[in-house]
Design a protein around this motif. Structure first.
Motif, short mmCIF file in Angstrom:
data_model
loop_
_atom_site.label_atom_id
_atom_site.label_comp_id
_atom_site.label_asym_id
_atom_site.label_seq_id
_atom_site.Cartn_x
_atom_site.Cartn_y
_atom_site.Cartn_z
N LYS A 54 18.45 3.90 -25.84
CA LYS A 54 17.55 2.76 -26.06
C LYS A 54 19.01 2.75 -27.48
O LYS A 54 19.71 4.46 -27.70
N LYS A 55 19.73 2.44 -28.17
CA LYS A 55 20.71 2.23 -29.60
C LYS A 55 19.99 2.57 -29.90
O LYS A 55 19.00 2.45 -30.48
N THR A 56 20.31 3.78 -30.75
CA THR A 56 20.37 4.64 -32.24
C THR A 56 21.41 4.78 -32.76
O THR A 56 22.38 5.06 -32.64
N PRO A 57 21.43 4.40 -34.50
CA PRO A 57 22.16 5.12 -35.35
C PRO A 57 22.39 6.70 -34.68
O PRO A 57 21.25 7.15 -34.86
N ARG A 58 23.91 7.20 -35.03
CA ARG A 58 23.38 8.14 -35.02
C ARG A 58 23.04 8.79 -36.44
O ARG A 58 23.53 8.71 -37.65
N LEU A 59 22.77 9.65 -35.47
CA LEU A 59 22.21 10.90 -36.93
C LEU A 59 22.72 11.39 -37.80
O LEU A 59 23.07 11.30 -39.34
N ASP A 60 24.17 12.01 -37.80
CA ASP A 60 24.83 12.13 -38.67
C ASP A 60 25.83 11.35 -39.68
O ASP A 60 26.95 11.55 -40.19
N ALA A 61 25.46 9.95 -39.09
CA ALA A 61 26.67 8.88 -39.23
C ALA A 61 26.77 9.00 -40.68
O ALA A 61 28.01 8.55 -41.46
N GLU A 62 25.43 9.02 -41.72
CA GLU A 62 25.63 8.57 -43.32
C GLU A 62 26.57 9.97 -44.42
O GLU A 62 27.19 9.88 -44.29
N ALA A 63 26.41 10.97 -43.39
CA ALA A 63 26.61 12.32 -43.80
C ALA A 63 28.25 11.80 -43.36
O ALA A 63 29.49 12.12 -44.93
N LYS A 64 28.69 11.60 -42.64
CA LYS A 64 30.29 11.98 -42.18
C LYS A 64 30.00 10.20 -43.03
O LYS A 64 32.29 10.07 -43.68
N VAL A 65 30.14 9.61 -42.98
CA VAL A 65 30.83 8.42 -43.74
C VAL A 65 31.20 8.16 -45.38
O VAL A 65 31.75 7.76 -45.98
N LYS A 66 30.10 8.96 -46.04
CA LYS A 66 29.99 9.75 -46.73
C LYS A 66 30.93 10.64 -47.54
O LYS A 66 30.85 10.91 -48.42
N GLY A 67 31.09 11.51 -46.65
CA GLY A 67 32.39 12.67 -46.52
C GLY A 67 31.55 13.64 -47.22
O GLY A 67 31.75 14.38 -47.63
N LEU A 68 29.73 13.58 -46.93
CA LEU A 68 29.19 14.70 -46.80
C LEU A 68 29.71 15.67 -46.40
O LEU A 68 28.34 17.33 -45.93
N GLU A 69 29.54 15.50 -45.19
CA GLU A 69 29.71 16.85 -43.22
C GLU A 69 30.53 17.77 -44.26
O GLU A 69 31.87 17.90 -44.84
N LYS A 70 29.98 19.21 -44.14
CA LYS A 70 30.44 19.87 -44.29
C LYS A 70 30.90 21.08 -42.75
O LYS A 70 30.60 21.05 -42.56
#
Ligand SMILES: Cc1cc2nc3c(=O)[nH]c(=O)nc-3n(C[C@H](O)[C@H](O)[C@H](O)COP(=O)(O)OP(=O)(O)OC[C@H]3O[C@@H](n4cnc5c(N)ncnc54)[C@H](O)[C@@H]3O)c2cc1C
Lengths: 284, 790
Positions: B21-37
């Motif tokens: 099933k289609k599910t939003p990426r778990l890391d989407a928010e961190a990546k889109v907001k530039g918060l991923e380290k």
């Protein structure tokens, strides 16, 4: 060792004074999209950067009588957002839309593009076809007006002296001409031109006047004056256009480099020229 | 056999709730907001900044490095004298006995322009650069070897005298790094007696990976004598093992952190050369050290394997292939990262495409003074696919066969043997969507209407092309092989019934971590939001070899699946105490009303407990935590089949080839993340569109990249070169891989292997010119058109 200083003049007079004071070391700094890579690669080592990016004499896009006048510090993005440019100088607008990418367009300025003197400069081609004039100033020489046609001297060389700043660029919009601009690079976005071309034609019963400007096809961006002359007064016929394209090829002098060979550039010029003319004719 | 769509409808062995099933990426928010380290975002107190001195010559001995001036500036300097005298190979995927070792942390001889020869670390990056400029190096400049054909001539300079193969020291002659030959039957005889013989040579360019994140590392010597490492890598465990062995540190004292990777395309399968440099500086300085590569440095660090492939194929009038002779020459650059297994794998891609019957395969890897080549999305497969799929069209054209029928008749499929990673990694194919792909694809692209180039005129000519390919899922095999392949996972149920998953598997940006979480959620009947992947490191996880060979979901997800099954068994056991039922009578299912996992006697829905209730009861009664750790090896390497149909338009005036339409059909078994699979297919269309039409990093005669490491003249596709989104059709075949977790196979590499081949075939269909060398640039198209006219 990199040795660059940065000065922020309060007004144009101070900018010109700094330029004159530091002579050969002086560099006007606008968007710095050429300057910073040059510092980074060591091409530019010893300089005094004079920030002119927000001097009021160098900004704004205005109508002045029959002319449109651009401040030299106008960014490519500002051109794209300008109703004046979009409606009255679509050939310049088109070239701006094909320039680099949105990030670079936010910084790169028209003045910087001309002053850098790259044979592949993308602003020079539409401005040449509009037969623009460049207004420059320095402490030593005062204010001068130079037709853009006579502005470029060789790769990276212009008629500007080191302390001379471009104030504004002026051109007549030429509403009775039809224009076409095309740029060919290794890909569609964010690419240096392998060849670029702008054509303007004023068409009556025959071709009343033609203007052709080319980039990346000779040591400088240039107007194809002989081809223009040949076309003037000629009817629009396939043989005429074929002949014109032959003259055009004799006017350019492309090099072979990593982006394309000389032979390919010649071939490409013919194709782009014919495409441009066909487009203009079907545009009327 | 049930297919994944049956499972979606609830008619298969499983009723999928999360998977497929289609599910939003778990890391989407961190990546889109530039918060991923990422590695380059790590900053530690007291950290030094390192920069690397790189050779200005393609081939030079380093006689002396004077560091006194740099040291006087307060910099910590690292020269070849400061690093362990150990020859290593940066890739830990092959077994040691089959691994060539030819490089030092810092070499005594530079073998390519841009090779690291010294490094400095200082309080600031600025000071580090100043100190670097103050290093004085004496070189003895040697003639460079740039052309792989000339390299084998006896008068050419030699890059190496001796290297290690396993523990054995061997001599290198004529710059031949390694060779492999594979023979099945008698190809010469079979070809000689066939009705048609078709021969051609193909050439594939040197291209750069162009992953977003440039290679970076931060190393911190801890007070307990251990070393903590944050770095760009596809395998935290292999980095740990290599650092441990180079520096003689027990593995329990090397800790590599699992952090996100900003794309890779294979460029970090190996331990990147900057990691041991950074580690050596940290050990010498007794301070944390950070080393981030610039784009230019990165471009001088790795590239795809440039290859020449000559094929000679014998076919009979009835379309049956009789034999193939293949000769492969690979220009590997200055080091052997994985040339030997690559040659084996290329043989595998060849033999697994079609039923050749008789095979003669000879391959050579040549050292040259250029950037070392390494795996890049497909590991020799796009190269081999381009040769074979071009050749198949050539055969069909010459012999008057239908390209689709020819492929259907001769392809390797269900029940046949597949070589997943060279001759020692083989298993039997159990799922194959190729037939469906060819049928559906030809309808979607309107194959029958494509016409013949002879009949195409005018300035703009359109053509339709097809190519089919595949890639392995993992390097799993029934027995031990030349390639190491196993993974592991820990799954533990928390006290509220949510679940933590600990896995060393890396996610290169493709969504592998999402897939692992979804697999665990599916098995445990949980909604996806109750499953989390823990931030882990090499100390807290069992071994996983590497995210490569399209094995992340199949092998890494396979291990998580296994661990989840084990946890499920334990949940039922513990629940049996509270529900007063025999564990065999209990079931663990997803309850949509409660949006939770429930345990209940089979068929008795009202007597149930949620997983949270069970976990809490287990805590209160002291039954303990429910958890399991597994180490797991997949015993098969199932291929994922991908077929590409494309339509192009060639401007015969400028030579520009435009990609107008594309149909990408994937058989990856169950698509665990359907949007992820789609993303891989469309991303690969862009990636290999560039490979086909514009990408190439050429060398100058001075042994430097003509683009000088700048992206200005190394163009990859942007959205502007792609077909409009509604002209790209993605379709999944309806298959189910019995050996994969919940029916899944890999997709990452399969997605791209046949794209360039399809584009070249489409260009042929448009203008009747077969390009045997990539990229097909406008200039080459025009040249060929003029040649054809003349
Ligand atoms: C990623 C990238 C993509 C690019 N793509 C393109 C492209 O598609 N097409 C293209 O043509 N160029 C491109 N360029 C080059 C560059 O962006 C342009 O030449 C730009 O217009 C330069 O303007 P600037 O304001 O940044 O100039 P600066 O870097 O500030 O200055 C450039 C030069 O001009 C001088 N100068 C600036 N303003 C004046 C003035 N008013 N009077 C006198 N001298 C002046 C400076 O002293 C300097 O020598 C690209 C550059 C980058 C980095």
């Amino acid at each position: 060792m990199i040795n660059c200083e940065y000065l922020k003049p309060v007004d144009l007079q101070e900018a010109l004074k700094f330029a004159s004071q530091f002579a050969d070391r002086a560099r006007f700094a606008a968007g710095c999209t050429n300057i910073l890579p040059d510092i980074h690669t060591g091409k530019l080592r010893d300089c005094v950067l004079i920030d002119i990016s927000d001097l009021k004499e160098l900004t704004g896009i205005n109508r002045e009588d029959d002319f449109i006048s651009l401040g030299s510090a106008t960014t490519v993005a500002e051109l794209l957002n300008s109703e004046i440019i979009r409606n009255e100088a679509p050939v310049l607008w088109e070239a701006a839309s094909r320039f680099a990418d949105p990030v670079v367009r936010n910084r790169a300025t028209v003045g910087g593009n001309l002053a850098y003197g790259s044979p592949a400069s993308d602003m020079s081609v539409p401005l040449l076809v509009l037969d623009a004039t460049v207004l420059v100033q320095s402490m030593e020489k005062g204010i001068r007006e130079i037709p853009l046609r006579n502005f470029f001297v060789g790769p990276g060389k212009t008629v500007l002296s080191p302390s001379e700043v471009i104030l504004r660029i002026k051109f007549e919009p030429l509403s009775d001409f039809k224009f076409y601009y095309t740029k060919f690079g290794k890909r569609n976005a964010m690419a240096i031109s392998i060849a670029s071309l702008a054509v303007g034609i004023k068409l009556g019963k025959a071709i009343e006047e033609a203007r052709i400007a080319l980039g990346a096809l000779a040591p400088i961006p240039l107007r194809a004056l002989r081809t223009e002359e040949f076309l003037t007064g000629k009817p629009v016929q396939t043989e005429i256009l074929e002949k014109a394209s032959e003259i055009l090829l004799s006017e350019i002098n492309p090099i072979s480099d990593i982006r394309g060979s000389k032979e390919y550039r010649l071939e490409l010029t013919r194709a782009l020229f014919l495409r441009a003319v066909n487009n203009i004719l079907s545009l009327k | 056999m049930a297919t994944y769509s049956d499972c979606l409808k609830g008619e298969g062995t499983f009723m999928f709730n999360v998977v497929s099933k289609k599910t939003p990426r778990l890391d989407a928010e961190a990546k889109v907001k530039g918060l991923e380290k990422f590695a380059s975002d790590i900053a530690l107190p007291g950290m030094l900044y390192a920069v690397v001195l790189r050779s200005p010559y393609p081939h030079a001995e380093i006689l002396r490095i004077d560091t006194s001036e740099a040291e006087a500036m307060g910099a910590v300097c690292l020269t070849p004298d400061d690093v362990p005298d150990v020859l290593y190979n940066e890739r830990g995927v092959s077994i040691p006995a089959k691994t060539y070792r030819d490089r030092r942390v810092l070499p005594r001889k530079a073998r390519h322009y841009g090779e690291a020869i010294a490094a400095v670390a200082a309080e600031s990056e600025e000071l580090a650069w100043k100190a670097l400029k103050a290093l004085k190096v004496e070189y003895k400049v040697l003639p460079p070897v740039l052309d792989p054909i000339k390299a084998i001539e006896p008068e050419s300079a030699q890059l190496y005298e001796r290297v290690f193969f396993g523990e054995e020291e061997i001599a290198i002659k004529n710059n031949i790094a390694c060779e492999r030959e594979i023979t099945v039957g008698d190809a010469d005889k079979a070809i000689a007696s066939s009705d048609f013989v078709v021969e051609e040579e193909y050439e594939l360019p040197r291209v750069y990976h162009f992953q977003l994140e440039t290679k970076s590392a931060v190393c911190n010597p801890e007070p307990d004598g251990s070393l903590t490492i944050w770095c760009t890598t596809q395998s935290i465990h292999n980095v740990r093992i290599l650092i441990g062995s180079i520096f003689g540190i027990p593995l329990s004292k090397v800790n590599v952190k699992k952090i996100p990777v900003g794309g890779s395309f294979g460029s970090s399968i190996q331990m990147n050369s900057i990691i041991p440099i950074c580690a050596a500086l940290a050990l010498k300085a007794h301070r944390p050290v950070k080393l981030v590569s610039s784009r230019e440095e990165d471009m001088y660090d790795h590239c795809k394997y440039p290859s020449r492939i000559r094929l000679r194929v014998g076919v009979n009038k009835d379309m049956s292939i009789q034999g193939v002779e293949a000769e492969v020459l690979v220009d590997i650059g200055a080091h052997q990262i994985q040339a030997y297994p690559l040659l084996g794998s290329m043989a595998g891609w060849l033999v697994s495409l079609y039923k050749w019957k008789n095979i003669k395969y000879r391959s050579r890897a040549i050292y040259t003074n250029k950037v070392p080549a390494c795996a890049m999305q497909g590991y020799g497969n796009p190269q081999m696919n381009f040769a074979v799929e071009s050749h198949v069209d050539l055969i069909c054209e010459k012999c008057g066969f239908d390209p689709i029928e020819f492929r259907l008749k001769n392809h390797v499929g269900i029940g046949d043997e597949f070589w997943g990673q060279g001759p020692t990694v083989r298993s039997i194919i159990k799922s194959c969507g190729l037939e469906e792909s060819l049928k559906t694809g030809s309808e979607l692209i309107n194959w029958k209407e494509r016409g013949h180039p002879i009949n195409k005129t005018g300035r703009y000519r359109r053509g339709i092309g097809l190519a089919r390919g595949f890639h392995t899922s993992s390097a799993g095999a029934p027995g031990p092989a030349e390639v190491i392949d196993y993974s592991g996972a820990t799954v533990k149920v928390n006290e509220d019934g949510s679940v933590d998953v600990l896995t060393a598997v890396m996610d290169l940006g493709g969504g592998t971590w999402d897939a692992i979480a979804k697999i665990v959620a599916e098995v445990l009947g949980l909604p996806l939001e109750k499953v989390s992947l823990s931030p882990v490191d090499t100390r807290t996880t069992v071994y996983d070899v590497c995210t490569h060979a399209s094995r992340g979901v199949f092998a890494g997800g396979g291990a998580a699946y296994k661990a989840a099954q084990e946890v499920k068994r334990k949940i039922l056991e513990v629940s049996s105490v509270f529900l007063q039922e025999h564990p065999e009578n209990l079931e663990l299912v997803f309850d949509p009303k409660r949006n939770d996992a429930v345990i209940r006697p089979k068929g008795v829905p009202f007597k149930s407990m949620t997983l949270g209730e069970v976990a809490r009861n287990a805590m209160v009664t002291g039954l303990g935590s429910i958890a399991a750790t597994v180490s797991f090896r997949q015993k098969t390497c199932p291929p994922s089949f991908v077929t590409n149909f494309v339509e192009v338009e060639v401007d015969t005036f400028t030579g520009i080839v435009k990609l107008l339409r594309a149909v990408c059909i994937a058989d990856c078994g169950t698509p665990i993340n359907p949007d992820g699979v789609k993303g891989q297919l469309i991303g690969s269309l862009a990636r290999y569109g560039g490979y086909a039409l514009c990408e190439e990093t050429e060398y100058s005669e001075q042994g430097r990249l003509k683009c000088e490491g700048f992206i200005t003249d190394n163009k990859i596709f942007t959205t502007e070169e792609m077909p409009f989104l509604n002209n790209i059709v993605v379709h999944f075949t309806n298959t189910y891989e019995p050996t994969g977790p919940l029916g899944a196979k890999g997709i990452g590499e399969a997605a791209g292997n046949s794209v360039a081949s399809a584009i070249a075939n489409a260009v042929y269909n448009a203008i009747g010119i077969r390009f045997t060398r990539l990229p097909i640039t406008p200039e080459k198209v025009l040249e060929a058109l003029r040649g054809k006219e003349a």
